[in-house]
Scaffold this motif. Structure first.
Motif, PDB file in Angstrom:
ATOM      1  N   TYR A  58      30.431  23.426 -60.365  1.00  0.00           N
ATOM      2  CA  TYR A  58      29.180  24.200 -60.323  1.00  0.00           C
ATOM      3  C   TYR A  58      29.445  25.675 -60.601  1.00  0.00           C
ATOM      4  O   TYR A  58      28.721  26.317 -61.367  1.00  0.00           O
ATOM      5  CB  TYR A  58      28.524  24.012 -58.957  1.00  0.00           C
ATOM      6  CG  TYR A  58      27.063  24.399 -58.903  1.00  0.00           C
ATOM      7  CD1 TYR A  58      26.184  24.049 -59.920  1.00  0.00           C
ATOM      8  CD2 TYR A  58      26.553  25.102 -57.806  1.00  0.00           C
ATOM      9  CE1 TYR A  58      24.842  24.381 -59.859  1.00  0.00           C
ATOM     10  CE2 TYR A  58      25.211  25.439 -57.732  1.00  0.00           C
ATOM     11  CZ  TYR A  58      24.357  25.080 -58.761  1.00  0.00           C
ATOM     12  OH  TYR A  58      23.026  25.420 -58.690  1.00  0.00           O
ATOM     13  N   VAL A 118      26.055  29.137 -50.892  1.00  0.00           N
ATOM     14  CA  VAL A 118      26.123  27.674 -50.951  1.00  0.00           C
ATOM     15  C   VAL A 118      27.551  27.160 -51.067  1.00  0.00           C
ATOM     16  O   VAL A 118      27.777  25.954 -51.044  1.00  0.00           O
ATOM     17  CB  VAL A 118      25.280  27.127 -52.131  1.00  0.00           C
ATOM     18  CG1 VAL A 118      23.839  27.610 -52.033  1.00  0.00           C
ATOM     19  CG2 VAL A 118      25.875  27.506 -53.476  1.00  0.00           C
ATOM     20  N   ILE A 143      19.315  26.695 -53.675  1.00  0.00           N
ATOM     21  CA  ILE A 143      19.502  25.989 -54.946  1.00  0.00           C
ATOM     22  C   ILE A 143      18.219  26.037 -55.774  1.00  0.00           C
ATOM     23  O   ILE A 143      18.265  26.192 -57.006  1.00  0.00           O
ATOM     24  CB  ILE A 143      19.935  24.530 -54.710  1.00  0.00           C
ATOM     25  CG1 ILE A 143      21.281  24.482 -53.964  1.00  0.00           C
ATOM     26  CG2 ILE A 143      20.053  23.791 -56.045  1.00  0.00           C
ATOM     27  CD1 ILE A 143      22.440  25.116 -54.706  1.00  0.00           C
ATOM     28  N   SER A 150      22.406  21.325 -60.660  1.00  0.00           N
ATOM     29  CA  SER A 150      21.868  21.899 -59.423  1.00  0.00           C
ATOM     30  C   SER A 150      21.196  20.824 -58.577  1.00  0.00           C
ATOM     31  O   SER A 150      21.356  20.790 -57.346  1.00  0.00           O
ATOM     32  CB  SER A 150      20.864  23.009 -59.750  1.00  0.00           C
ATOM     33  OG  SER A 150      21.473  24.073 -60.455  1.00  0.00           O
TER      34      SER A 150
END
Length: 361
Positions: free
Chosen positions: A105, A90, A53, A137
């Motif tokens: 996201y 992720v 991230i 984020s």
């Protein structure tokens, strides 16, 4: 890694494919992490997740920077890199923690990449959107990683070390002979270093030894100056290894030590094993896992041998592994097509091993 300019149409198609693949497959309740070439473990790799991230944030900050200076190619490059190389890594842990946030996201980063295309946004519009994406984020990090972990010095130090090590690899791709040979990779390296420094400054009680903290601050300054002066990658690696040791003086197993102990043949062997796992995952209809493994094979392994095997083999491997295999998975290719492409990738690995044997360093 070579950056290829994308059109708005391609962005729309990619968005549709990825969204379909995410919604079409149920996610496991058990998070399986495999970041930076480590073996699969039935536990969450918080360091790897947080580092990924932070890398996304670094790309967004560089996209802002290049948009301000009207460099459309690099703006789009940095906006697309999180989607092409990091987002897959992720997806599973974020979906497990909050599937709605995962969808948000994904959509947010695709919207930003669309705005990065020339003529699609003003500087202010892009700046506002990128800052919003950075805030999102940070929310992702706080959602997946427990506060009891996120607040610890040990965790933050491990992320800082990981970012520094990855930054050195990116810098090595971008600089040679005192010249920038790949601007995007050079900017990646410096951006990851900036994120490591930001995290260092935000970490409370990183050391009870004031002298050690002062030394690390001096090392960060030296690293920044050396990068700006386009020092040789070997010099940058030495500084980073020294910093990683300074961050964990009682720990002999720093990330950089692990990376530096890996040989090119080790990376080749790891890639082969990951490709076998890609086939297994794809045959089990787990396309998310197959794509994650493909990303790891390229990003955390093949990239480390690209400089050593020469441009021709590097380009062949990148086209087959980073581009074609991922596109096949997204496009629901047949298992026979997947296996044939993996056979072609293994041929590149065979040729790479032969090249390395004939050109020892």
């Amino acid at each position: 890694m070579n950056f290829c300019k994308r059109t708005d149409l391609i962005l729309v198609l990619i968005t549709a494919v990825v969204t379909t693949s995410i919604l079409g497959f149920a996610l496991s309740n058990q998070v399986v992490a495999q970041i930076n070439g480590t073996q699969q473990q039935n536990q969450m790799d918080y360091t790897g997740f947080h580092s990924n991230i932070e890398q996304i944030i670094a790309h967004l900050e560089k996209a802002e920077y290049n948009k301000f200076f009207n460099n459309n190619t690099l703006t789009l490059g940095h906006a697309l890199h999180p989607i092409e190389e990091v987002l897959t890594l992720v997806t599973i842990p974020l979906s497990t923690a909050d599937s709605n946030l995962n969808d948000t996201y994904f959509k947010d980063l695709y919207q930003l990449s669309a705005l990065a295309s020339p003529g699609n946004s003003t500087v202010d519009e892009f700046d506002n959107k990128s800052k919003s994406s950075i805030e999102l984020s940070n929310e992702v990090v706080a959602t997946v990683i427990p506060a009891t972990v996120l607040s610890t010095t040990e965790h933050n130090v491990s992320v800082i070390k990981d970012l520094l090590t990855i930054s050195g690899s990116e810098y090595k791709e971008g600089v040679a002979g005192g010249n920038i040979i790949l601007e995007l990779e050079y900017q990646d390296g410096s951006a990851f270093m900036d994120r490591a420094y930001t995290l260092f400054n935000n970490t409370q009680n990183i050391s009870n030894d004031t002298q050690s903290v002062t030394k690390l601050l001096s090392d960060f300054s030296n690293l920044t100056d050396s990068v700006q002066s386009l020092k040789e990658p070997a010099v940058i690696d030495q500084i980073i290894q020294k910093m990683n040791i300074g961050l964990s003086p009682n720990d002999n197993s720093t990330t950089s030590d692990v990376s530096s102990s890996q040989t090119s043949q080790d990376y080749i062997d790891t890639i082969r094993g990951l490709l076998n796992e890609v086939i297994t995952a794809y045959e089990s209809n787990d396309k998310i896992k197959a794509k994650e493994l493909t990303t790891i094979a390229y990003l955390d392994n093949f990239e480390y041998i690209e400089a050593s095997i020469g441009k021709e083999l590097s380009d062949r491997g990148e086209a087959l592994l980073r581009e074609k295999l991922r596109e096949q998975i997204d496009g629901n290719a047949s298992i026979d097509e997947i296996k044939q492409n993996i056979a072609d990738i293994n041929k590149v690995l065979d040729d790479s091993a032969g090249f390395l044997d004939s050109n020892p360093k």
